[in-house]
Design a protein around this motif. Structure first.
Motif, PDB file in Angstrom:
ATOM      1  N   LEU A  68      28.977  18.834 -27.165  1.00  0.00           N
ATOM      2  CA  LEU A  68      28.944  19.368 -25.877  1.00  0.00           C
ATOM      3  C   LEU A  68      28.401  17.686 -24.578  1.00  0.00           C
ATOM      4  O   LEU A  68      29.279  18.242 -23.473  1.00  0.00           O
ATOM      5  N   MET A  69      28.011  17.126 -25.085  1.00  0.00           N
ATOM      6  CA  MET A  69      28.014  15.534 -24.153  1.00  0.00           C
ATOM      7  C   MET A  69      29.190  15.751 -24.073  1.00  0.00           C
ATOM      8  O   MET A  69      28.806  14.530 -22.365  1.00  0.00           O
ATOM      9  N   ALA A  70      30.043  15.618 -24.955  1.00  0.00           N
ATOM     10  CA  ALA A  70      31.871  15.282 -24.011  1.00  0.00           C
ATOM     11  C   ALA A  70      32.268  15.605 -22.840  1.00  0.00           C
ATOM     12  O   ALA A  70      32.759  15.170 -22.376  1.00  0.00           O
ATOM     13  N   GLN A  71      31.662  17.078 -22.832  1.00  0.00           N
ATOM     14  CA  GLN A  71      32.507  17.503 -20.857  1.00  0.00           C
ATOM     15  C   GLN A  71      32.142  17.522 -20.053  1.00  0.00           C
ATOM     16  O   GLN A  71      31.108  16.354 -19.731  1.00  0.00           O
TER      17      GLN A  71
ATOM     18  N   SER B  38      31.345   7.698 -24.588  1.00  0.00           N
ATOM     19  CA  SER B  38      31.516   7.641 -26.103  1.00  0.00           C
ATOM     20  C   SER B  38      32.522   8.679 -27.229  1.00  0.00           C
ATOM     21  O   SER B  38      33.296   8.457 -27.660  1.00  0.00           O
ATOM     22  N   ALA B  39      33.173   9.820 -25.884  1.00  0.00           N
ATOM     23  CA  ALA B  39      34.268  10.139 -26.003  1.00  0.00           C
ATOM     24  C   ALA B  39      35.151   9.811 -24.741  1.00  0.00           C
ATOM     25  O   ALA B  39      36.373  10.754 -25.159  1.00  0.00           O
ATOM     26  N   GLY B  40      35.149   8.885 -24.363  1.00  0.00           N
ATOM     27  CA  GLY B  40      35.899   8.451 -24.070  1.00  0.00           C
ATOM     28  C   GLY B  40      36.872   7.308 -23.164  1.00  0.00           C
ATOM     29  O   GLY B  40      37.650   6.456 -24.844  1.00  0.00           O
ATOM     30  N   ILE B  41      35.619   6.436 -22.598  1.00  0.00           N
ATOM     31  CA  ILE B  41      36.069   4.912 -22.866  1.00  0.00           C
ATOM     32  C   ILE B  41      35.747   3.882 -23.769  1.00  0.00           C
ATOM     33  O   ILE B  41      36.354   3.082 -24.139  1.00  0.00           O
ATOM     34  N   ASP B  42      34.928   4.265 -25.515  1.00  0.00           N
ATOM     35  CA  ASP B  42      34.512   3.809 -25.850  1.00  0.00           C
ATOM     36  C   ASP B  42      35.276   3.840 -27.033  1.00  0.00           C
ATOM     37  O   ASP B  42      35.611   2.842 -27.654  1.00  0.00           O
ATOM     38  N   VAL B  43      35.762   4.797 -26.512  1.00  0.00           N
ATOM     39  CA  VAL B  43      37.277   5.017 -28.175  1.00  0.00           C
ATOM     40  C   VAL B  43      38.046   4.115 -27.224  1.00  0.00           C
ATOM     41  O   VAL B  43      38.971   3.948 -28.626  1.00  0.00           O
ATOM     42  N   ASP B  44      38.686   4.225 -26.210  1.00  0.00           N
ATOM     43  CA  ASP B  44      40.005   3.670 -25.450  1.00  0.00           C
ATOM     44  C   ASP B  44      39.355   1.794 -26.104  1.00  0.00           C
ATOM     45  O   ASP B  44      40.126   1.004 -26.679  1.00  0.00           O
ATOM     46  N   HIS B  45      38.248   1.834 -25.920  1.00  0.00           N
ATOM     47  CA  HIS B  45      37.762  -0.061 -26.321  1.00  0.00           C
ATOM     48  C   HIS B  45      38.041   0.120 -27.898  1.00  0.00           C
ATOM     49  O   HIS B  45      38.388  -1.183 -27.951  1.00  0.00           O
ATOM     50  N   ASP B  46      37.389   0.996 -28.318  1.00  0.00           N
ATOM     51  CA  ASP B  46      37.800   0.766 -30.107  1.00  0.00           C
ATOM     52  C   ASP B  46      39.175   0.636 -30.524  1.00  0.00           C
ATOM     53  O   ASP B  46      39.380  -0.053 -31.149  1.00  0.00           O
ATOM     54  N   ARG B  47      40.299   1.789 -30.098  1.00  0.00           N
ATOM     55  CA  ARG B  47      41.090   1.428 -29.940  1.00  0.00           C
ATOM     56  C   ARG B  47      41.546  -0.136 -29.441  1.00  0.00           C
ATOM     57  O   ARG B  47      43.348  -0.009 -30.498  1.00  0.00           O
ATOM     58  N   THR B  48      41.777  -0.148 -28.850  1.00  0.00           N
ATOM     59  CA  THR B  48      42.460  -1.553 -28.323  1.00  0.00           C
ATOM     60  C   THR B  48      42.423  -2.820 -29.396  1.00  0.00           C
ATOM     61  O   THR B  48      42.637  -3.945 -29.727  1.00  0.00           O
ATOM     62  N   ASP B  49      41.040  -3.130 -29.850  1.00  0.00           N
ATOM     63  CA  ASP B  49      40.336  -3.760 -30.757  1.00  0.00           C
ATOM     64  C   ASP B  49      41.067  -3.552 -31.824  1.00  0.00           C
ATOM     65  O   ASP B  49      41.389  -4.554 -32.316  1.00  0.00           O
ATOM     66  N   ARG B  50      41.613  -2.487 -32.170  1.00  0.00           N
ATOM     67  CA  ARG B  50      42.236  -2.281 -33.924  1.00  0.00           C
ATOM     68  C   ARG B  50      43.568  -2.413 -33.656  1.00  0.00           C
ATOM     69  O   ARG B  50      44.222  -3.074 -34.644  1.00  0.00           O
ATOM     70  N   ALA B  51      43.649  -2.342 -32.359  1.00  0.00           N
ATOM     71  CA  ALA B  51      45.081  -2.228 -32.503  1.00  0.00           C
ATOM     72  C   ALA B  51      45.564  -3.875 -32.673  1.00  0.00           C
ATOM     73  O   ALA B  51      46.911  -4.649 -32.186  1.00  0.00           O
TER      74      ALA B  51
END
Length: 291
Positions: free
Chosen positions: A154-157, A214-227
């Motif tokens: 809901l709050m990701a919209q 947390s449904a957008g930019i936070d995921v991008d940051h986590d993906r960058t760190d994981r990669a």
């Protein structure tokens, strides 16, 4: 207004446009405690009092929550966990702490996780209560079991609809989680519950913006760190309910991929474990501070 007995309250400007409200007490090595949703710094009232007997304890309201400033969401990074983590590092530095332990619950744990990745030199030990890292959280939510996280979707919209829907029935919305996620309702007495609902009611746009990040930019940051293979270099303790089986994942394995110095354990309390079982949480934090 309910305050933590024995704590002094301050307003600390951490950016040009944001000041945080923070309760401070004690002396000794510093630890910062970050609250979750739909709460304020008051969730740490038992643990903070105990830790302040031999530590300097800082208990802020996160940006967008409680008595801290609630800037308008002007971009994806306004409520990113990277931005909120930088707030906490600046807050600690204001009090002369260039290095400190950090414990967070729920949303605060996501901020703490990001602080550990972005500011490894500042975080001596890290505790995260009842969350998964953002990237892993979205990966494990699937099928009908994901209904437990309806509020995340809901709050990701886009801005507008979620704020309107939640504001129209704020007490019912936030109260739903206070009722659903607790095993011992007496752990959140009436006056504290009232304070939580009042604070959340006054912060709907910023709370939604926090979750939207947390449904957008936070995921991008986590993906960058994981990669990049970035991991938490400090000792890490994770306390969680045993909800991995229902969603088909193994929490220790997920956390271990981020935290090689991990101690992970499940607890019998509900989600609001710092209020339901403060002795267990305090003991776990104390053990972490010895590592």
């Amino acid at each position: 207004m309910i305050r933590l007995p024995g704590f002094d309250y301050h307003r600390v400007r951490v950016t040009d446009d944001v000041a945080l409200s923070v309760a401070v007490a004690g002396s000794g090595s510093p630890i910062v405690l970050l609250h979750g949703f739909p709460q304020t710094h008051l969730m740490w009232r038992h643990v903070a009092a105990e830790l302040s007997t031999d530590h300097t304890v800082l208990v802020p309201d996160l940006r967008g929550y409680g008595d801290s400033d609630k800037p308008a969401e002007t971009g994806a990074d306004t409520y990113s966990k990277r931005t909120m983590a930088a707030d906490i590092v600046a807050l600690a530095q204001h009090f002369g702490h260039s290095r400190f332990a950090l414990a967070g619950h729920d949303r605060g744990a996501l901020v703490a996780f990001r602080a550990g990745l972005d500011h490894p030199g500042a975080i001596s030990q890290l505790a995260c209560l009842d969350v998964l890292p953002t990237l892993d959280m979205w990966d494990v939510l699937h099928g009908t079991a994901a209904a437990v996280g309806f509020h995340l979707y809901l709050m990701a919209q886009p801005a507008g609809l979620p704020e309107q829907l939640i504001s129209a029935s704020a007490d019912a919305f936030f109260g739903h989680f206070l009722d659903l996620w607790i095993k011992d309702p007496a752990a959140i007495p009436g006056e504290v519950r009232t304070a939580y609902l009042a604070a959340a009611r006054a912060a709907v746009p910023s709370i939604v913006a926090d979750y939207r990040a947390s449904a957008g930019i936070d995921v991008d940051h986590d993906r960058t760190d994981r990669a990049a293979g970035n991991r938490l270099t400090m000792p890490v303790t994770v306390l969680q309910q045993d909800w991995g089986a229902a969603l088909g994942y193994e929490a220790t394995a997920l956390w271990s991929s981020w935290a090689p110095k991990l101690e992970h354990r499940t607890v019998d309390a509900g989600h609001f474990m710092a209020e339901e079982d403060p002795a267990t949480v305090t003991a776990a934090i104390r053990a972490l501070l010895e590592r």
